[in-house]
Design a protein around this motif. Structure first.
Motif, PDB file in Angstrom:
ATOM      1  N   ALA A   1      18.825  -0.216 -10.009  1.00  0.00           N
ATOM      2  CA  ALA A   1      19.001  -1.301 -10.963  1.00  0.00           C
ATOM      3  C   ALA A   1      20.444  -1.847 -12.021  1.00  0.00           C
ATOM      4  O   ALA A   1      20.880  -0.682 -11.328  1.00  0.00           O
ATOM      5  CB  ALA A   1      17.884  -0.519 -12.071  1.00  0.00           C
TER       6      ALA A   1
ATOM      7  N   ARG B   1       4.962   2.449  -4.751  1.00  0.00           N
ATOM      8  CA  ARG B   1       5.971   1.837  -5.392  1.00  0.00           C
ATOM      9  C   ARG B   1       7.166   2.863  -6.095  1.00  0.00           C
ATOM     10  O   ARG B   1       6.995   2.908  -7.216  1.00  0.00           O
ATOM     11  CB  ARG B   1       5.789   0.710  -6.174  1.00  0.00           C
ATOM     12  CG  ARG B   1       6.658  -0.175  -5.761  1.00  0.00           C
ATOM     13  CD  ARG B   1       6.078  -2.112  -6.672  1.00  0.00           C
ATOM     14  NE  ARG B   1       5.219  -2.285  -7.072  1.00  0.00           N
ATOM     15  CZ  ARG B   1       4.190  -3.013  -7.026  1.00  0.00           C
ATOM     16  NH1 ARG B   1       4.169  -4.100  -5.637  1.00  0.00           N
ATOM     17  NH2 ARG B   1       2.324  -3.088  -7.179  1.00  0.00           N
ATOM     18  N   GLU B   2       8.379   2.918  -5.254  1.00  0.00           N
ATOM     19  CA  GLU B   2       9.545   3.419  -6.555  1.00  0.00           C
ATOM     20  C   GLU B   2      10.231   2.108  -6.381  1.00  0.00           C
ATOM     21  O   GLU B   2      10.406   1.472  -5.900  1.00  0.00           O
ATOM     22  CB  GLU B   2       9.595   4.349  -5.240  1.00  0.00           C
ATOM     23  CG  GLU B   2      10.589   4.355  -4.326  1.00  0.00           C
ATOM     24  CD  GLU B   2      10.880   5.186  -3.553  1.00  0.00           C
ATOM     25  OE1 GLU B   2      11.390   6.042  -3.900  1.00  0.00           O
ATOM     26  OE2 GLU B   2      11.528   5.245  -1.948  1.00  0.00           O
ATOM     27  N   LEU B   3      11.299   2.598  -7.669  1.00  0.00           N
ATOM     28  CA  LEU B   3      12.145   2.354  -7.864  1.00  0.00           C
ATOM     29  C   LEU B   3      13.958   2.790  -7.101  1.00  0.00           C
ATOM     30  O   LEU B   3      13.494   3.568  -7.331  1.00  0.00           O
ATOM     31  CB  LEU B   3      12.400   2.333  -9.379  1.00  0.00           C
ATOM     32  CG  LEU B   3      13.959   1.426 -10.437  1.00  0.00           C
ATOM     33  CD1 LEU B   3      13.880  -0.021 -10.143  1.00  0.00           C
ATOM     34  CD2 LEU B   3      14.183   1.981 -11.308  1.00  0.00           C
TER      35      LEU B   3
ATOM     36  N   CYS C   1      11.623  -7.185  -6.414  1.00  0.00           N
ATOM     37  CA  CYS C   1      12.737  -7.010  -7.711  1.00  0.00           C
ATOM     38  C   CYS C   1      11.905  -7.552  -8.685  1.00  0.00           C
ATOM     39  O   CYS C   1      10.362  -8.607  -8.746  1.00  0.00           O
ATOM     40  CB  CYS C   1      13.599  -8.298  -7.053  1.00  0.00           C
ATOM     41  SG  CYS C   1      12.800  -9.892  -7.264  1.00  0.00           S
TER      42      CYS C   1
ATOM     43  N   PRO D   1       9.014  -3.299 -15.232  1.00  0.00           N
ATOM     44  CA  PRO D   1       8.327  -4.034 -14.504  1.00  0.00           C
ATOM     45  C   PRO D   1       7.584  -5.675 -15.410  1.00  0.00           C
ATOM     46  O   PRO D   1       7.038  -4.926 -16.944  1.00  0.00           O
ATOM     47  CB  PRO D   1       7.557  -3.752 -13.390  1.00  0.00           C
ATOM     48  CG  PRO D   1       7.850  -2.240 -13.443  1.00  0.00           C
ATOM     49  CD  PRO D   1       8.306  -1.965 -14.984  1.00  0.00           C
TER      50      PRO D   1
ATOM     51  N   GLY E   1      15.476  -4.361 -10.955  1.00  0.00           N
ATOM     52  CA  GLY E   1      15.294  -3.580 -10.349  1.00  0.00           C
ATOM     53  C   GLY E   1      14.698  -3.797  -8.723  1.00  0.00           C
ATOM     54  O   GLY E   1      14.210  -5.018  -9.066  1.00  0.00           O
ATOM     55  N   TRP E   2      15.220  -3.400  -8.078  1.00  0.00           N
ATOM     56  CA  TRP E   2      14.859  -3.388  -6.780  1.00  0.00           C
ATOM     57  C   TRP E   2      13.969  -2.226  -6.168  1.00  0.00           C
ATOM     58  O   TRP E   2      14.410  -1.060  -7.194  1.00  0.00           O
ATOM     59  CB  TRP E   2      16.145  -3.282  -5.826  1.00  0.00           C
ATOM     60  CG  TRP E   2      16.544  -4.607  -5.437  1.00  0.00           C
ATOM     61  CD1 TRP E   2      17.728  -5.598  -5.952  1.00  0.00           C
ATOM     62  CD2 TRP E   2      16.111  -5.921  -4.871  1.00  0.00           C
ATOM     63  NE1 TRP E   2      18.002  -6.335  -5.946  1.00  0.00           N
ATOM     64  CE2 TRP E   2      16.932  -6.624  -5.235  1.00  0.00           C
ATOM     65  CE3 TRP E   2      14.458  -6.065  -4.252  1.00  0.00           C
ATOM     66  CZ2 TRP E   2      16.910  -8.181  -4.867  1.00  0.00           C
ATOM     67  CZ3 TRP E   2      14.587  -7.551  -3.361  1.00  0.00           C
ATOM     68  CH2 TRP E   2      15.437  -8.509  -3.578  1.00  0.00           C
ATOM     69  N   TYR E   3      12.391  -2.511  -6.690  1.00  0.00           N
ATOM     70  CA  TYR E   3      11.954  -1.693  -5.774  1.00  0.00           C
ATOM     71  C   TYR E   3      11.354  -1.573  -4.565  1.00  0.00           C
ATOM     72  O   TYR E   3      11.285  -2.847  -3.276  1.00  0.00           O
ATOM     73  CB  TYR E   3      10.417  -2.117  -6.747  1.00  0.00           C
ATOM     74  CG  TYR E   3      10.325  -1.933  -7.987  1.00  0.00           C
ATOM     75  CD1 TYR E   3      11.346  -2.974  -8.979  1.00  0.00           C
ATOM     76  CD2 TYR E   3      10.425  -0.445  -8.863  1.00  0.00           C
ATOM     77  CE1 TYR E   3      11.819  -2.752 -10.002  1.00  0.00           C
ATOM     78  CE2 TYR E   3      10.728  -0.732 -10.515  1.00  0.00           C
ATOM     79  CZ  TYR E   3      11.173  -1.684 -10.675  1.00  0.00           C
ATOM     80  OH  TYR E   3      11.497  -1.636 -12.346  1.00  0.00           O
TER      81      TYR E   3
ATOM     82  N   ASP F   1      13.396  -4.530 -14.803  1.00  0.00           N
ATOM     83  CA  ASP F   1      12.839  -2.648 -15.279  1.00  0.00           C
ATOM     84  C   ASP F   1      13.363  -2.217 -16.894  1.00  0.00           C
ATOM     85  O   ASP F   1      14.342  -2.466 -17.315  1.00  0.00           O
ATOM     86  CB  ASP F   1      14.583  -2.083 -14.730  1.00  0.00           C
ATOM     87  CG  ASP F   1      14.791  -0.396 -15.277  1.00  0.00           C
ATOM     88  OD1 ASP F   1      15.301  -0.148 -14.830  1.00  0.00           O
ATOM     89  OD2 ASP F   1      13.524   0.024 -14.767  1.00  0.00           O
TER      90      ASP F   1
END
Length: 121
Positions: free
Chosen positions: A50, A45-47, A95, A100, A35-37, A98
């Motif tokens: 994914a 922090r948010e996702l 990154c 984490p 995932g990229w957060y 997902d």
């Protein structure tokens, strides 16, 4: 040893594009959902995107239609193509798997250094 190294951030005008890259090591990348957060100042922090090991993708509503996540298993790398950027996309982008990664005896969440994205209006 786990390592996630993000790159590709920068300063861009609204409407512009950036492509982020993340090189992963110390994990079995090909079977890991990634995932990229992002974390903006004063916010959690948010996702935002994914991708599963099989290539299925999912996006936060705020970036749907503008961001594209992809992966290259041969290079243990995940990408985030960001188009039509808006000032509200300004954040540090990370990154991770997902969900984490958790490492160490206390199962602490692991995060790389991230890459700063700044979108000017």
């Amino acid at each position: 040893q786990v390592q996630l190294v993000e790159s590709g951030g920068g300063l861009v005008q609204a409407g512009g594009s950036l492509r982020l890259s993340c090189a992963a090591s110390g994990i079995i990348f090909r079977i890991s959902a990634m995932g990229w957060y992002r974390q903006a100042p004063g916010k959690q922090r948010e996702l935002v995107a994914a991708i599963t090991s099989g290539g299925s993708t999912n996006y936060a509503d705020s970036v749907k239609g503008r961001f594209t996540i992809s992966r290259e298993n041969a290079k243990n790398t995940v990408y985030l193509q960001m188009n039509m950027l808006k000032p509200e996309d300004t954040a540090v982008y990370y990154c991770n798997t997902d969900p984490p990664l958790r490492v160490g005896p206390r199962l602490t969440e692991y995060w790389g250094q991230g890459t700063q994205v700044t979108v000017s209006s």
